[in-house]
Motif scaffolding. Sequence first.
Motif, PDB file in Angstrom:
ATOM      1  N   PHE A 141       0.814  -1.218   0.000  1.00 41.17           N
ATOM      2  CA  PHE A 141       0.000   0.000   0.000  1.00 41.17           C
ATOM      3  C   PHE A 141       0.848   1.269   0.000  1.00 41.17           C
ATOM      4  N   THR A 187      -5.732  -3.154 -10.280  1.00 39.50           N
ATOM      5  CA  THR A 187      -4.819  -2.695  -9.241  1.00 39.50           C
ATOM      6  C   THR A 187      -5.532  -2.747  -7.895  1.00 39.50           C
ATOM      7  N   ARG A 197      -5.103  -1.161  -4.228  1.00 35.58           N
ATOM      8  CA  ARG A 197      -4.430  -0.077  -3.524  1.00 35.58           C
ATOM      9  C   ARG A 197      -5.211   0.275  -2.260  1.00 35.58           C
ATOM     10  N   THR A 216      -5.318   6.171  -1.802  1.00 36.70           N
ATOM     11  CA  THR A 216      -4.230   6.369  -2.758  1.00 36.70           C
ATOM     12  C   THR A 216      -4.775   6.895  -4.073  1.00 36.70           C
ATOM     13  N   ASP A 232      -3.598   7.373  -7.921  1.00 36.57           N
ATOM     14  CA  ASP A 232      -2.611   7.024  -8.938  1.00 36.57           C
ATOM     15  C   ASP A 232      -2.997   7.720 -10.234  1.00 36.57           C
TER      16      ASP A 232
END
Length: 188
Positions: free
Chosen positions: A129, A155, A157, A161, A163
């Motif tokens: 993480f 993904t 995560r 988060t 991204d």
Amino acid sequence: MRIISGLYKGKRLFLPIDRKTRPLRDLVKESIFNTLTHSKKLDFQFPNKNILDLFSGTGSFGLECLSRNSRLVTFVENGKNALKTLKMNIKKLNLGKKTFVFDNSVFHFLDKITKIEDGYDLVFLDPPFKSENLSILIKLIKDKKLVNKNGIMITHRHKKTKDDILENFEFKLEKNYGLSKITFTLFN
């Protein structure tokens, strides 16, 4: 930790022997597989597909794919204890002929690999993480053209988060489960 469906349904997997590995919870794994197989937008079928499982940990994601008749899973893991558990799980299910296990960092693997003959149909990225290098990894995957057209990348995560590179995909579906955020993206 167990296999949810398919040929090995109900089989228990060995758990990691350290706290560094964060296994994919059964509830989250089940939700991912339900989304893949029942979403009209994704409509993913597992038989004869090639899977790339990055940051594999104990292998529960890739082994679930094999239980659903995927052709091949490439596991990439460099944590000593996680790798040992991964190999024990592969052996327990007698899946050695349908797996490749790379004992390297994901960056080393992606740096060294060239385009594989059949490409990958599904990529699962489950980095720690706290990892902040996801955009570099995704760029490497895209630049090396490892994923087939209409292939899917998933993904896992932390839900907080962000991204940025995931914003560059034409299709994106996000789901939150407790602290986990699962993002599905399509390669066109």
